[in-house]
Structures are given as C-alpha cells and as structure tokens.
Design an enzyme around this catalytic site. Structure first.
Site, PDB file in Angstrom:
ATOM      1  N   ASP A 135       0.835  -1.194   0.000  1.00 26.87           N
ATOM      2  CA  ASP A 135       0.000   0.000   0.000  1.00 26.87           C
ATOM      3  C   ASP A 135       0.873   1.249   0.000  1.00 26.87           C
ATOM      4  OD1 ASP A 135      -2.166  -1.695   0.210  1.00 26.87           O
ATOM      5  OD2 ASP A 135      -2.348  -1.471   2.387  1.00 26.87           O
ATOM      6  N   ARG A 136       0.289   2.349  -0.432  1.00 26.72           N
ATOM      7  CA  ARG A 136       1.047   3.604  -0.515  1.00 26.72           C
ATOM      8  C   ARG A 136       1.710   3.950   0.816  1.00 26.72           C
ATOM      9  NH1 ARG A 136      -2.393   8.952  -1.333  1.00 26.72           N
ATOM     10  NH2 ARG A 136      -2.984   8.290   0.772  1.00 26.72           N
TER      11      ARG A 136
END
Length: 328
Positions: A135-136
């Site tokens: 995920d970012r």
C-alpha cells in the site's frame, strides 16, 4: 497457453475462482479472459461461474502484454539488492507502487523505468516487473522482476506460498493469544468499494501474527502472510478488533474508545503516528534463476522507529520471541 487439469479437491468450485488461484491472476482478470474467449473448458467456451468437475481440462491463453505506457522518472530509489534478473527495493512510505487514476507519476514503476532499461512487461502496461505490491503508506521490501522469465518464476513462487513476507505492525489493544492464525476470506466491501472486508464470498486469506512487544494500549506485532489479498493485514487485524495504529481506512478514531489509565497513552500515540504503522521488514525466497536462497531485512524507518521508541519506554510487558508459523 497454459493447461490445467481439475483435481478431485476442486470438484464443484467456480471456474473463475479456481483458475485465478492456479494462474496467479485476479478473478476479474480471469472473467475478462473468459469473456474474450481466451479460456476453454473441455474445448468449449464456459461461463465464468461454471462449476468444475474432476478431470476437466482448462486451457488459458493470455494475450501478450501491452507496451509499457508509464514514463520513466528520475526519483529516489532504495535498492538493497540487484542482479541481471531482479532487484529488491525498500519502498519509502507515501510512494504508490504503480500508476493508477490520481497517481500517474511519482510511482515506484516510474522510478524503476528510469533505473532499469528493459523492465519486464508481463505485469502489463502500467505494472511492469511488479510481482507483489505494498500500500502507498506501507513501507518496506518488495521484489521486482527485470525479465518475463524471472517474473513468471517469482509469480509461481508467490502462488506456491514460497516467498516469505513478514511485517511489523502496531495494533490497538491486546490480542487474546499469541501466536495466532487468522483464516478469514477477504473481498470487496459491498457497502464501500474503497474498502475490503471479511465476507463469505471473498477469496481465502490467511495471516499469522505474534506479539513482539506489549504497550499500554497497543502492541507491536510480527505478521506473516500466507496469502496476499488486498489490504490483508489491515482487514484481518480490524476484523479481530485490533486495527493497525494510524490506519485511517479501517481504524480511524480507535483511540477515542480507550479509557482509564491508558487513555492518555492512546491519544498521544495516535497524535505521534504519522501514517499507518505497517512495515514490510523481511523478504525471503529462492532465486528463480540461480536457485540461491535470498533473505533481506529492513529495520523500521525513522518515522515509525521514533514512535516505537516512545511507546517502548512505556510498555507493560517484555518482547516475545519470534518463531513458528509467520515467524522469522
């Protein structure tokens, strides 16, 4: 073209579900291939939900990947290992892995295209070389393929659960036992398409966790992935009532429910955390070309390390050893 023969254990399963697991593709990707006539069941075009019978023969043909469209950008890239076949990157928090709506530039793929002249295209025009994602706001280690053969080899290892991925996560509250296995299917949340959720129609997801440190209102966990579903760790921890500290999607405002002597600790921890406390700290696999055993570790980055140091000074229990399923 790939061919699969359905075993007795898959009798009655949906075609798209079983093929997605065997081929390492998303169910939606398999559904598109079925609609395009690229999947045959016993030499005939099936329905995506066709129930399987033992001995069924499935042929899957994937069209060649589209040319890479993402642009190369000279961005900071922390490479911890590289050879002619692959590289291992320590991704910084805040960096999106591949271009997507709202993130057409500044991604890990943009940086990789600048660094690697001929990156694997098997992942498609916007995901060249990408075998698995973070995920970012999750930092840490991931492996990237430089050529199609290596990409296929790494994808096979991932599907066979032969790539070990261990994370450090801080979660609210205290789990009832350690070690603990969470086996709960994950799919898109029907009420919010931005979220994933545990529900019966999801894909099987298995997470192993072990407590490393006890803090007054939270714990530092070591988490091992047996499968790799979208947001898996975040969804599973929220599902058992212990969401990741700093996770605005699955655990927003969790600290406000804390009372008594731990209330101030919880609020201060929430104030100090800059992002979700989730870091991919160990990556281990057998090199798909050389056969060499590879193992990499990444310490907590400064933003999370400072929070952990603060919490550690106030912890109420000693760290646990790490072993067994999902352990180091």
């Amino acid at each position: 073209m790939r061919t699969f023969v359905v075993p007795d254990t898959a009798e009655g399963l949906r075609l798209d579900v079983w093929v997605s697991e065997q081929a390492g593709l998303s169910r939606s990707r398999v559904a598109r291939l079925v609609a395009e006539g690229q999947v045959l069941l016993n030499e005939e075009v099936p329905r995506k939900a066709e129930p399987l019978a033992a001995g069924d023969r499935i042929q899957l043909e994937e069209p060649p990947p589209e040319p890479v469209k993402a642009e190369a950008e000279d961005l900071p890239l922390d490479i911890v290992w590289e050879d002619e076949h692959l590289l291992v990157v320590d991704k910084a928090p805040g960096m999106v892995v591949h271009p997507a709506p709202g993130h057409r530039s500044g991604t890990l793929v943009n940086a990789l295209l600048h660094h690697v002249r001929d990156l694997s295209g098997i992942g498609g025009k916007l995901r060249p070389g990408i075998v698995h994602r973070l995920d970012r706001d999750t930092s840490g280690l991931l492996v990237v393929a430089k050529d199609d053969a290596t990409h296929q080899g790494l994808s096979d290892l991932l599907r066979q659960r032969k790539i070990r991925r261990l994370y450090l996560a801080a979660s609210w509250g205290h789990v009832d036992r350690s070690p603990r296995k969470i086996d709960a299917p994950i799919g898109r949340d029907p009420s919010n398409r931005l979220r994933m959720a545990v529900h019966a129609d999801g894909r099987r997801a298995v997470t192993h966790l072990r407590v490393r440190e006890n803090w007054p209102a939270a714990e530092l966990l070591q988490v091992g992935l047996e499968t790799g579903r979208t947001h898996q760790i975040r969804v599973h921890l929220a599902h058992i009532g212990h969401p990741v500290v700093g996770d605005e999607l699955y655990g927003a405002g969790w600290e406000r429910g804390m009372g008594g002597s731990i209330r101030e600790f919880a609020r201060e921890l929430a104030r100090r955390i800059p992002r979700q406390f989730l870091h991919a700290h160990t990556l281990a696999f057998r090199h798909p070309v050389t056969g060499e055993d590879m193992r990499f570790q990444s310490p907590l980055p400064p933003d999370l390390a400072s929070v952990a140091a603060w919490a550690r000074e106030r912890r109420t229990g000693a760290a646990s050893s790490i072993s067994g399923p999902g352990g180091a």
